[in-house]
Design a protein around this motif. Structure first.
Motif, PDB file in Angstrom:
ATOM      1  N   ARG A  42       2.312   2.366 -15.160  1.00  0.00           N
ATOM      2  CA  ARG A  42       1.328   2.115 -16.227  1.00  0.00           C
ATOM      3  C   ARG A  42       1.973   1.776 -17.565  1.00  0.00           C
ATOM      4  NH1 ARG A  42      -3.699   4.395 -14.372  1.00  0.00           N
ATOM      5  NH2 ARG A  42      -3.496   4.104 -12.123  1.00  0.00           N
ATOM      6  N   VAL A  51      -3.084   7.952  -5.692  1.00  0.00           N
ATOM      7  CA  VAL A  51      -2.935   8.317  -7.114  1.00  0.00           C
ATOM      8  C   VAL A  51      -2.484   7.126  -7.966  1.00  0.00           C
ATOM      9  CG1 VAL A  51      -2.565  10.799  -6.813  1.00  0.00           C
ATOM     10  CG2 VAL A  51      -0.604   9.246  -6.653  1.00  0.00           C
ATOM     11  N   GLN A  52      -1.796   6.162  -7.359  1.00  0.00           N
ATOM     12  CA  GLN A  52      -1.414   4.972  -8.130  1.00  0.00           C
ATOM     13  C   GLN A  52      -2.638   4.113  -8.467  1.00  0.00           C
ATOM     14  OE1 GLN A  52       1.624   3.563  -5.199  1.00  0.00           O
ATOM     15  NE2 GLN A  52       2.789   3.030  -7.031  1.00  0.00           N
ATOM     16  N   ALA A  53      -3.705   4.280  -7.686  1.00  0.00           N
ATOM     17  CA  ALA A  53      -4.904   3.467  -7.895  1.00  0.00           C
ATOM     18  C   ALA A  53      -5.877   4.123  -8.876  1.00  0.00           C
ATOM     19  CB  ALA A  53      -5.610   3.208  -6.566  1.00  0.00           C
ATOM     20  N   ASP A  54      -5.538   5.299  -9.372  1.00  0.00           N
ATOM     21  CA  ASP A  54      -6.449   6.015 -10.268  1.00  0.00           C
ATOM     22  C   ASP A  54      -6.947   5.078 -11.375  1.00  0.00           C
ATOM     23  OD1 ASP A  54      -7.759   8.382 -11.206  1.00  0.00           O
ATOM     24  OD2 ASP A  54      -6.292   8.443 -12.837  1.00  0.00           O
ATOM     25  N   GLY A  55      -8.262   5.024 -11.566  1.00  0.00           N
ATOM     26  CA  GLY A  55      -8.840   4.193 -12.619  1.00  0.00           C
ATOM     27  C   GLY A  55      -9.126   2.763 -12.195  1.00  0.00           C
ATOM     28  N   ARG A  81       2.198  -6.219  -6.353  1.00  0.00           N
ATOM     29  CA  ARG A  81       2.587  -4.838  -6.669  1.00  0.00           C
ATOM     30  C   ARG A  81       4.037  -4.705  -7.127  1.00  0.00           C
ATOM     31  NH1 ARG A  81      -0.412  -1.297  -8.223  1.00  0.00           N
ATOM     32  NH2 ARG A  81       1.043   0.287  -7.536  1.00  0.00           N
ATOM     33  N   ASP A 125       5.692   8.149 -12.105  1.00  0.00           N
ATOM     34  CA  ASP A 125       5.077   6.829 -12.016  1.00  0.00           C
ATOM     35  C   ASP A 125       5.196   6.114 -13.361  1.00  0.00           C
ATOM     36  OD1 ASP A 125       3.562   4.595 -11.523  1.00  0.00           O
ATOM     37  OD2 ASP A 125       1.825   5.678 -10.711  1.00  0.00           O
ATOM     38  N   ARG A 166       2.511  10.990 -13.931  1.00  0.00           N
ATOM     39  CA  ARG A 166       2.342   9.627 -14.425  1.00  0.00           C
ATOM     40  C   ARG A 166       2.771   9.596 -15.887  1.00  0.00           C
ATOM     41  NH1 ARG A 166      -3.096   8.718 -13.706  1.00  0.00           N
ATOM     42  NH2 ARG A 166      -2.667   8.325 -11.508  1.00  0.00           N
ATOM     43  N   MET A 196       0.558   1.811  -0.899  1.00  0.00           N
ATOM     44  CA  MET A 196       0.185   2.219  -2.242  1.00  0.00           C
ATOM     45  C   MET A 196      -0.371   3.627  -2.131  1.00  0.00           C
ATOM     46  SD  MET A 196      -2.297   0.162  -4.846  1.00  0.00           S
ATOM     47  CE  MET A 196      -2.650   0.802  -6.476  1.00  0.00           C
ATOM     48  N   LEU A 197      -0.037   4.464  -3.096  1.00  0.00           N
ATOM     49  CA  LEU A 197      -0.588   5.820  -3.103  1.00  0.00           C
ATOM     50  C   LEU A 197      -1.971   5.790  -3.729  1.00  0.00           C
ATOM     51  CD1 LEU A 197       2.606   7.573  -4.515  1.00  0.00           C
ATOM     52  CD2 LEU A 197       1.822   7.641  -2.125  1.00  0.00           C
ATOM     53  N   MET A 216      -4.253  16.594  -6.784  1.00  0.00           N
ATOM     54  CA  MET A 216      -4.354  15.703  -7.957  1.00  0.00           C
ATOM     55  C   MET A 216      -5.674  14.934  -7.900  1.00  0.00           C
ATOM     56  SD  MET A 216      -1.691  13.657  -9.873  1.00  0.00           S
ATOM     57  CE  MET A 216      -2.195  12.680 -11.260  1.00  0.00           C
ATOM     58  N   LEU A 236       8.175   3.305  -1.301  1.00  0.00           N
ATOM     59  CA  LEU A 236       7.197   3.912  -0.371  1.00  0.00           C
ATOM     60  C   LEU A 236       7.528   3.639   1.101  1.00  0.00           C
ATOM     61  CD1 LEU A 236       3.804   3.519  -2.289  1.00  0.00           C
ATOM     62  CD2 LEU A 236       5.108   5.612  -1.888  1.00  0.00           C
ATOM     63  N   TYR A 271       3.782  14.666  -8.362  1.00  0.00           N
ATOM     64  CA  TYR A 271       3.548  13.346  -8.940  1.00  0.00           C
ATOM     65  C   TYR A 271       3.233  13.482 -10.425  1.00  0.00           C
ATOM     66  CZ  TYR A 271       1.017   8.954  -9.866  1.00  0.00           C
ATOM     67  OH  TYR A 271       0.582   7.760 -10.383  1.00  0.00           O
TER      68      TYR A 271
END
Ligand code: FAD
Ligand code: FES
Ligand code: FES
Lengths: 274, 157
Positions: free
Chosen positions: A56, B64-68, A109, A53, A10, B61-62, B1, A38, A8
Motif C-alpha cells: 500500500r 488480507v492483501q485485498a482488504d478495502g 500484481r 505488507d 500492513r 493473493m492473500l 485479522m 507466496l 501480518y
C-alpha cells in the motif's frame, strides 16, 4: 496449498515499514506483490514468521523523469512499467521487458522492486536493469544508499540488500534512441525464459543474460569483445564464456550455452539495426 | 485479522487468518464457488477474478492483501438472473467451452483484457489469455468469442 501461519502487518508508510522490519526479527519478510514470495510460501519453501505488507505504499509507485535518468518506484507494478510513456520514450527496453513478465494477471500484481529484490536468475527485469546500467536506492536504519545493479546480485536469490533494508527506487540512465533488444526463449507463452538476453547499444552498450548462472548476469566477454571492435558474430560466440549455466527439466547446460550464443547474436543484430 | 471488501457490489466483512488465500476466502467464507481452483500454483488461471477491475489469480493473493478492494467474480458479471454479460453471451454464441472448468477464469481474464485492449487483434487475444489454460477446447473458439465480444462493443466489468 496453504502457507504456514504467520503474523501480518500492513505498513502505512516507509518509516513504519522500516521499524516493523527491524522489530520483526530475523524471520520477518516484506511482501510487495507476493508473486514470488507466496508461491514459495505455499510450497513451504519459505515460512516467514511475519509478513510486512508494503503493497500500500503508493508513494513508492511512480515513474519520474529525472533529467538524465528515469526514476521508477520499487512498488511500481509490471503493468504500470509496461505502459508508462516516459519509460517507453527513454528506456523502451524496460517497458517492453515488463510486458513480457509472466501473464497479465501476474503483471497486475508483481512489482519491479520485488523482482529485483528477489534476485531470481530466471527473472527478466533484473537483466534489463543490468543492460541499462541501472542503480538501486535502498533505505535502512542507517539511512539511504545507492547500489549499482552490477554489484547487486550476489548469489542464488541473494542480493546486496541487508535484511533490514527496503529497496525504494530504480534509477535508469536514459537510453533515448539507443538500439535495444530482448530475446526470451521459452516453450509456452507464459513461461519463464529458458535463456533470455537483454541488449542495449548506443552511447552505452550493455548485454545481459537470463538463466545462465546463479544470478542475473552481464555477458562480460561479449561486452569486452564489442568494445574491442569484434563483429557481432564474434562477440556472440563468446556469450557464455566463463559461465556455468544450470541444468533443469527444460535444458542441459550445453543447450543453454548454445541458446545464449544464438540469442545474443540475434539481440546484437536487432539492437544494432536501430 | 479483519477483512472488509466489496464482492459483486455487496460489502463483506470477516475475521480471517492472515494466511487465507483470496480464492479460499471467496469460495469458503463468502460462499461463492463459481471461481474455480485448478492448479493452485499460479499457472492455470482458473481462479482469475477482478480486483479493482483488474484480473488477478486469486490463489496467489492473500485475502488480507485485498482488504478495502472491490472484487468481481463470475457470479457478479450478469446484470440480472435472466440476462448474461456480453462476454458470457459471446462464450455461449461461439461454443467457447466444453467441460467448462476453465470458463469462469477465462471469462474474467477476457473482460479485463478488453478493458485494456478494447479492439484487440487475434494475436493480442491469444497473448492476453496466456495466463489461462484450457484442457478441452484448443482455445480456438475462446479466441473467437473474445473477438466477437469486442466487435459487439463495450464490455462493462
Ligand atoms: C505464474 C507466474 C509467472 C511468472 N513469470 C515470470 C517471468 O516470466 N519473468 C519474471 O521475471 N518473473 C516472473 N514471475 C515473477 C514476478 O515477476 C514477480 O512479480 C516478481 O518476481 C516479484 O515481485 P513481487 O512484487 O510479487 O514480490 P514479492 O513476491 O512480494 O517479494 C519477492 C521478494 O522480494 C522481497 N521484496 C519485495 N519488495 C521489496 C522491496 N521493495 N525491498 C526489499 N525487498 C523486497 C520480498 O521480501 C520477497 O523476498 C512470475 C510469477 C508468477 C506467479
Ligand atoms: S488455481 Fe490459481 S492459477 Fe491455477
Ligand atoms: S473447457 Fe474444459 S478446461 Fe476449458
Amino acid at each position: 496449498m496453504i502457507p504456514a501461519a504467520f503474523d501480518y502487518r500492513r505498513a502505512a508508510n516507509l518509516d513504519e515499514a522500516l521499524s516493523l522490519l527491524s522489530d520483526g526479527g530475523e524471520d520477518a519478510k516484506l511482501i510487495a506483490g507476493g508473486h514470488s514470495l507466496l508461491p514459495l510460501m505455499k510450497l513451504r519453501l519459505a515460512a516467514p514468521s511475519m509478513l510486512i505488507d508494503i503493497g500500500r505504499l503508493r508513494d513508492l509507485s511512480f515513474v519520474r523523469d529525472g533529467g538524465d535518468h528515469v526514476a521508477v518506484g520499487a512498488l511500481t507494478r509490471h503493468r504500470d512499467v509496461e505502459i508508462d510513456e516516459t519509460l517507453r520514450a527513454h528506456a523502451p527496453l524496460l517497458s517492453h521487458v515488463a510486458g513480457q513478465v509472466g501473464d497479465p494477471q501476474v503483471r497486475h500484481r508483481g512489482t519491479i522492486g520485488g523482482s529485483i529484490a528477489h534476485g531470481d536468475p530466471a527473472s527478466d527485469l533484473p537483466a534489463a536493469c543490468l543492460a541499462l546500467g541501472a542503480s538501486f536506492k535502498a533505505v535502512g536504519p542507517s539511512g539511504e544508499r545507492t547500489i549499482e545493479a552490477t554489484d547487486f546480485f550476489e548469489g542464488f536469490l541473494e542480493t546486496a540488500l541487508s535484511p533490514d533494508e527496503i529497496l525504494t527506487e530504480i534509477i535508469i540512465p536514459k537510453a533515448t534512441g539507443a538500439g535495444w533488444s530482448f530475446q526470451k526463449f521459452n516453450r509456452r507463452a507464459q513461461d519463464w525464459a529458458i535463456v533470455g538476453v537483454a541488449a542495449v547499444r548506443g552511447e552505452r552498450t550493455g548485454i545481459s543474460l537470463v538463466n545462465m548462472g546463479p544470478t542475473p548476469l552481464r555477458a562480460t566477454a561479449t561486452e569486452a569483445a564489442l568494445a574491442g571492435g569484434a563483429t557481432d558474430a564474434e562477440a556472440a560466440a563468446r556469450a557464455a564464456e566463463g559461465l556455468d549455466p544450470p541444468s533443469d527439466l527444460n535444458a542441459t547446460p550445453e543447450y543453454r550455452v548454445h541458446l545464449a550464443q544464438v540469442l545474443v547474436r540475434r539481440a546484437l543484430e536487432e539492437a544494432g539495426a536501430a | 485479522m479483519k477483512v472488509s471488501v466489496t464482492v459483486n457490489g455487496a460489502p463483506q466483512e470477516h475475521e480471517v487468518e492472515p494466511r487465507t488465500l483470496l480464492v479460499y476466502y471467496i469460495r469458503d467464507v463468502v460462499g461463492l464457488t463459481g471461481t474455480n481452483i485448478g492448479c493452485d500454483t499460479s499457472s492455470c488461471g482458473a481462479c482469475t477474478l477482478l480486483v479493482d477491475g483488474e484480473s488477478v489469480k486469486s490463489c496467489t493473493m492473500l485475502a488480507v492483501q485485498a482488504d478495502g478492494a472491490e472484487i468481481t467474480t463470475i457470479e457478479g458479471l450478469a446484470p440480472s438472473e435472466s440476462e448474461m454479460h456480453p462476454m458470457q453471451e459471446a462464450f455461449r454464441e461461439k461454443h467457447a467451452l466444453q467441460c467448462g472448468y476453465c470458463t469462469p477464469g477465462m471469462v474474467m481474464a477476457a473482460v479485463s483484457l478488453l478493458q485494456e485492449h478494447p479492439n484487440p487483434t487475434e494475436a493480442e487475444v491469444r497473448e492476453g489469455l496466456e495466463g489461462n489454460l484450457c484442457r478441452c477446447t484448443g482455445y480456438h473458439n475462446i479466441v473467437q468469442a473474445v473477438l466477437h465480444a469486442a466487435s459487439a462493443g463495450s464490455v462493462p466489468a
